[in-house]
Design an enzyme around this catalytic site. Structure first.
Site, PDB file in Angstrom:
ATOM      1  N   ASN A  97      29.942  65.269  28.050  1.00 43.00           N
ATOM      2  CA  ASN A  97      28.932  65.763  27.092  1.00 43.00           C
ATOM      3  C   ASN A  97      29.058  67.269  26.876  1.00 43.00           C
ATOM      4  O   ASN A  97      28.133  68.040  27.103  1.00 43.00           O
ATOM      5  CB  ASN A  97      27.512  65.409  27.577  1.00 43.00           C
ATOM      6  N   LYS A 147      32.051  57.237  30.088  1.00 39.93           N
ATOM      7  CA  LYS A 147      30.654  57.515  30.431  1.00 39.93           C
ATOM      8  C   LYS A 147      29.774  57.109  29.265  1.00 39.93           C
ATOM      9  O   LYS A 147      30.002  57.513  28.121  1.00 39.93           O
ATOM     10  CB  LYS A 147      30.477  59.019  30.701  1.00 39.93           C
ATOM     11  N   ASP A 278      25.589  65.141  40.218  1.00 37.37           N
ATOM     12  CA  ASP A 278      25.174  65.492  38.855  1.00 37.37           C
ATOM     13  C   ASP A 278      25.018  67.020  38.741  1.00 37.37           C
ATOM     14  O   ASP A 278      24.047  67.524  38.167  1.00 37.37           O
ATOM     15  CB  ASP A 278      23.882  64.783  38.441  1.00 37.37           C
ATOM     16  N   PRO A 296      17.522  70.189  30.818  1.00 39.16           N
ATOM     17  CA  PRO A 296      17.467  69.577  32.156  1.00 39.16           C
ATOM     18  C   PRO A 296      18.799  69.731  32.868  1.00 39.16           C
ATOM     19  O   PRO A 296      19.853  69.750  32.226  1.00 39.16           O
ATOM     20  CB  PRO A 296      17.196  68.101  31.857  1.00 39.16           C
TER      21      PRO A 296
HETATM   22  O1  DOR Z   1      19.631  66.650  33.820  1.00 39.38           O
HETATM   23  C1  DOR Z   1      20.652  66.314  33.221  1.00 39.38           C
HETATM   24  N1  DOR Z   1      21.535  67.243  32.803  1.00 39.38           N
HETATM   25  N2  DOR Z   1      20.856  65.030  32.948  1.00 39.38           N
HETATM   26  C2  DOR Z   1      21.854  64.625  32.122  1.00 39.38           C
HETATM   27  O2  DOR Z   1      21.995  63.449  31.908  1.00 39.38           O
HETATM   28  C3  DOR Z   1      22.732  65.621  31.478  1.00 39.38           C
HETATM   29  C4  DOR Z   1      22.802  66.833  32.307  1.00 39.38           C
HETATM   30  C5  DOR Z   1      23.471  67.984  31.596  1.00 39.38           C
HETATM   31  O3  DOR Z   1      24.563  67.787  31.039  1.00 39.38           O
HETATM   32  O4  DOR Z   1      22.949  69.097  31.636  1.00 39.38           O
HETATM   33 ZN    ZN Z   2      25.188  64.314  34.440  1.00 37.67          ZN
END
Ligand code: DOR
Ligand code: ZN
Length: 400
Positions: A97, A147, A278, A296
């Protein structure tokens, strides 16, 4: 490599071997590990011999965001992989992403080239879901898996016929609402969103659900017969941390209430589940935006192993469980010769001091994202050295 080729980096002392701690000598023959008895000579270019330390198989993180290209203000593969080394992590799989998005063969090629140039650990790339099955076929040669984000749920047919790894972010959009109130996202992004999303993958052959944050999600993943991972932050922190630390603890899926956190940890301890960070760095100015607008995600690579070792020191989980969850099972999922200190595996290992206790001071991090919801917490276990494919990449605060 024959066992006569010279040794690059070696280690003499206590190692984690087949479920327990034992005295041994680790030798790297080229990129490959050779494990010998404690009396074997450590005739290597560098031989680490430090009393009080333990060598573990290098950690493998199947869910990180190294960003790069047009998101390099948040992180790039160089700073992200330095953070990995600091955290005892020898291999990572990077999420698509980014800007540009890694959902075309061209962009995947760009991504893999950038990782190849800048990574100090083994870096693998996931592909995002492209527009057609033909592109899936092309991209599956370069990607470690695909993904699937919630915005991709309506084009799952594109992946029909693909037999490799599909990693899913399970949060069904129909059950997700944003709350402007720190501490409330645990409920506005409903715990039901996880099992509802997972249900959409019932007919898939091989799926892995990532950052499962609720007992509801774990039970559904098991019911469907698919693997899953949990993050250190969902195992250890609650929505009360989001209430206090606001954006610095904002993440998707959100930190949950104490009852769910405790049950998630219990289920994780009983099960064969993976830990993934993550690691999702954003620039500090982005995290200082008003709560509803700030993005986030926060970094995790430098706190993950110590947070698990802290659970070990508290008697909550065994060292075997730590290694299984954050090294062996993730290596197996990606099909890597990592996760075990056995002859013939890659010579990628991390040396930790289990008796060292330190305070999380994010301004000292290697990642560009110098903040953390773990800020101020005392964690056990300091990474002293990280060796990747026989080469010492990190030792006592220095990178090589
Ligand atoms: O908190 C998150 N940040 N959740 C996600 O699914 C994407 C990620 C981001 O790429 O910053
Ligand atoms: Zn992630």
């Amino acid at each position: 490599m024959t066992s006569r080729s010279p040794c690059g980096t070696g280690y003499k002392g206590t190692i984690f071997y087949k479920g327990e701690l034992t005295e041994a000598t680790l030798l790297s023959r080229g990129e490959v590990l050779e494990v010998r008895g404690p009396a074997a000579p450590c005739d290597c270019e560098v031989c680490l011999e430090m009393g009080g330390t333990v060598a573990l198989p290098g950690m493998v993180d199947i869910h990180v965001h190294l960003r790069g290209l047009l998101l390099s203000h948040k992180e790039d593969p160089r700073t992200g992989s330095r953070a990995a080394l600091r955290g005892g992590v020898v291999a990572v799989a990077d999420m698509p992403n980014t800007l540009p998005k890694v959902n075309t063969p061209e962009n995947l090629k760009l991504k893999v080239e950038e990782l190849g140039k800048k990574c100090l650990v083994d870096c693998y790339a996931y592909a995002g879901v492209p527009g057609s099955p033909e592109e899936v076929k092309l991209m599956s040669r370069l990607a470690v898996g695909f993904k699937v984000y919630p915005e991709d749920y309506d084009k799952l047919h594109v992946l029909e016929g693909y037999e490799g790894l599909v990693v899913v972010h399970p949060e069904h959009p129909d059950y997700v609402k944003e709350s402007p109130e720190p501490g409330e996202r645990a409920f506005s992004r409903s715990p039901e969103a996880e099992p509802k999303a997972m249900e959409l993958f019932r007919s898939f052959k091989k799926v892995h659900f990532t950052h499962v944050s609720t007992p509801e999600g774990v039970r559904k993943a098991k019911d469907l017969g698919f693997s899953y991972d949990v993050t250190p932050h969902h195992l250890l922190l609650t929505n009360e941390v989001e209430r206090r630390k606001k954006c610095k603890a904002k993440v998707n899926p959100p930190l949950r209430d104490e009852a769910r956190r405790a049950e998630l940890l219990e289920l994780f301890l009983e099960d064969e589940a993976i830990v993934a960070t993550d690691h999702a760095p954003h620039a500090i100015w982005e995290k200082e935006l008003p709560f509803p607008e700030c993005p986030p995600g926060f970094p995790g690579l430098e706190t993950a192993l110590p947070s698990l070792l802290t659970l070990y020191k508290r008697g909550v989980m065994s060292l075997e469980k730590v290694v299984k969850a954050y090294s062996e099972l993730p290596a197996d999922l990606l099909g890597l010769r990592l996760g075990r200190l056995e002859s013939g595996f890659l010579a990628s290992f991390t040396v930790v001091d289990l008796n060292s206790r330190w305070r999380v001071e994010p301004w000292e991090f290697e990642t560009k994202a110098k903040y953390s919801p773990f800020e101020g917490m005392e964690l056990w276990g300091e990474v002293v050295a990280t060796v990747v494919r026989g080469k010492m990449r990190y030792f006592a605060g220095e990178f090589y």
